[in-house]
Scaffold this motif. Structure first.
Motif, PDB file in Angstrom:
ATOM      1  N   MET A   1      33.383 -23.594   9.226  1.00  0.00           N
ATOM      2  CA  MET A   1      33.929 -22.336   8.738  1.00  0.00           C
ATOM      3  C   MET A   1      35.353 -22.157   9.248  1.00  0.00           C
ATOM      4  O   MET A   1      35.680 -22.563  10.353  1.00  0.00           O
ATOM      5  CB  MET A   1      33.050 -21.170   9.192  1.00  0.00           C
ATOM      6  CG  MET A   1      33.443 -19.839   8.580  1.00  0.00           C
ATOM      7  SD  MET A   1      32.350 -18.513   9.097  1.00  0.00           S
ATOM      8  CE  MET A   1      30.881 -18.982   8.192  1.00  0.00           C
ATOM      9  N   LEU A   5      37.459 -16.774   8.906  1.00  0.00           N
ATOM     10  CA  LEU A   5      36.107 -16.222   8.907  1.00  0.00           C
ATOM     11  C   LEU A   5      35.584 -16.017  10.323  1.00  0.00           C
ATOM     12  O   LEU A   5      34.891 -15.041  10.612  1.00  0.00           O
ATOM     13  CB  LEU A   5      35.170 -17.127   8.114  1.00  0.00           C
ATOM     14  CG  LEU A   5      35.327 -17.066   6.588  1.00  0.00           C
ATOM     15  CD1 LEU A   5      34.409 -18.070   5.925  1.00  0.00           C
ATOM     16  CD2 LEU A   5      35.041 -15.663   6.075  1.00  0.00           C
ATOM     17  N   PRO A  84      27.827 -20.276   7.758  1.00  0.00           N
ATOM     18  CA  PRO A  84      27.935 -19.426   6.570  1.00  0.00           C
ATOM     19  C   PRO A  84      26.766 -18.467   6.393  1.00  0.00           C
ATOM     20  O   PRO A  84      26.957 -17.302   6.036  1.00  0.00           O
ATOM     21  CB  PRO A  84      27.995 -20.443   5.427  1.00  0.00           C
ATOM     22  CG  PRO A  84      28.592 -21.663   6.050  1.00  0.00           C
ATOM     23  CD  PRO A  84      28.044 -21.696   7.454  1.00  0.00           C
ATOM     24  N   ARG A 210      34.452 -16.867   2.088  1.00  0.00           N
ATOM     25  CA  ARG A 210      33.903 -18.212   2.285  1.00  0.00           C
ATOM     26  C   ARG A 210      33.793 -18.954   0.954  1.00  0.00           C
ATOM     27  O   ARG A 210      34.166 -20.125   0.849  1.00  0.00           O
ATOM     28  CB  ARG A 210      32.525 -18.127   2.945  1.00  0.00           C
ATOM     29  CG  ARG A 210      31.878 -19.480   3.225  1.00  0.00           C
ATOM     30  CD  ARG A 210      30.468 -19.319   3.747  1.00  0.00           C
ATOM     31  NE  ARG A 210      29.580 -18.753   2.757  1.00  0.00           N
ATOM     32  CZ  ARG A 210      28.981 -19.461   1.803  1.00  0.00           C
ATOM     33  NH1 ARG A 210      29.214 -20.766   1.688  1.00  0.00           N
ATOM     34  NH2 ARG A 210      28.171 -18.883   0.948  1.00  0.00           N
TER      35      ARG A 210
END
Length: 220
Positions: A1, A5, A84, A210
């Motif tokens: 990620m 984020l 995620p 994302r």
């Protein structure tokens, strides 16, 4: 990620943890993001034979531990990087707050859900400069501030970066508390709905970021 984020998780979840703790104090006269005070109150309740108070405190503590246990079992991540699917937790938690307050507005069910959610979110962590980032518990950061001030005075250059992280996290948490106090004066117990909506919004926004980042990477 991506770093974007990871930062979004750190800042938003810490802000909302401050909001949740302030909400619990204002609405239920109880803290739910940290438990040193609740453990002390439990001991006092035993000494004063206030067993109903003890039962309520014990249930909050157990819900927090249960949340942390689930985080440790299902979401343990040795690399300390937010996955995620962690973002879905924010959506589920926000929805649970809204539904529980709608169905049980005159009970302590919302308080139990808050305690459980704080346990889950505090059990999910990442690292920054090798510092373990906690999003709901600030006492450790106050220790970090003092320790790193001492180390910086001794000439440790890394201590300054660590100090800035601790100060930032505390400031974000306090900002969440302050925002909740202001909104509570205007909206009363509806603050629970507002916090639930905020969790939903953050979850959906981070999920959208994302997805967009993944699509961008695939097109390169």
């Amino acid at each position: 990620m991506s770093k974007r984020l990871n930062d979004g998780w750190k800042y938003s979840v810490t802000f909302l943890a401050g909001a949740c703790n302030a909400c619990a104090i204002l609405v239920f006269s109880s803290t739910i993001s940290h438990y040193s005070g609740n453990l002390t109150l439990s001991a006092l309740a035993i000494a004063q034979k206030e067993y109903w108070i003890l039962a309520s405190l014990a249930l909050n503590i157990c819900m927090f531990i249960l949340g942390a246990m689930i985080a440790g079992h299902y979401f343990y991540n040795e690399s300390g990087v937010i996955k995620p699917y962690y973002l879905s937790i924010l959506i589920i938690f926000g929805g649970s707050l809204i539904i529980s307050h709608y169905l049980f507005s005159d009970s302590n069910y919302v308080l139990r859900i808050l305690a459980f959610g704080m346990g889950v979110l505090n059990g999910i962590y990442l690292k920054e400069n090798e510092i373990l980032i906690r999003t709901t518990h600030m006492s450790g950061y106050l220790t970090d501030i003092g320790v790193n001030l001492g180390r910086f005075h001794q000439g440790d250059k890394v201590a300054l970066a660590n100090l800035s992280i601790a100060v930032r996290q505390v400031a974000i948490f306090v900002s969440g508390c302050l925002a909740t106090a202001i909104i509570y004066q205007l909206q009363g117990d509806n603050i629970i709905y507002i916090i639930g909506i905020m969790y939903l919004s953050v979850g959906f926004v981070l999920q959208s970021i994302r997805i967009l980042e993944n699509r961008f990477v695939k097109t390169i």
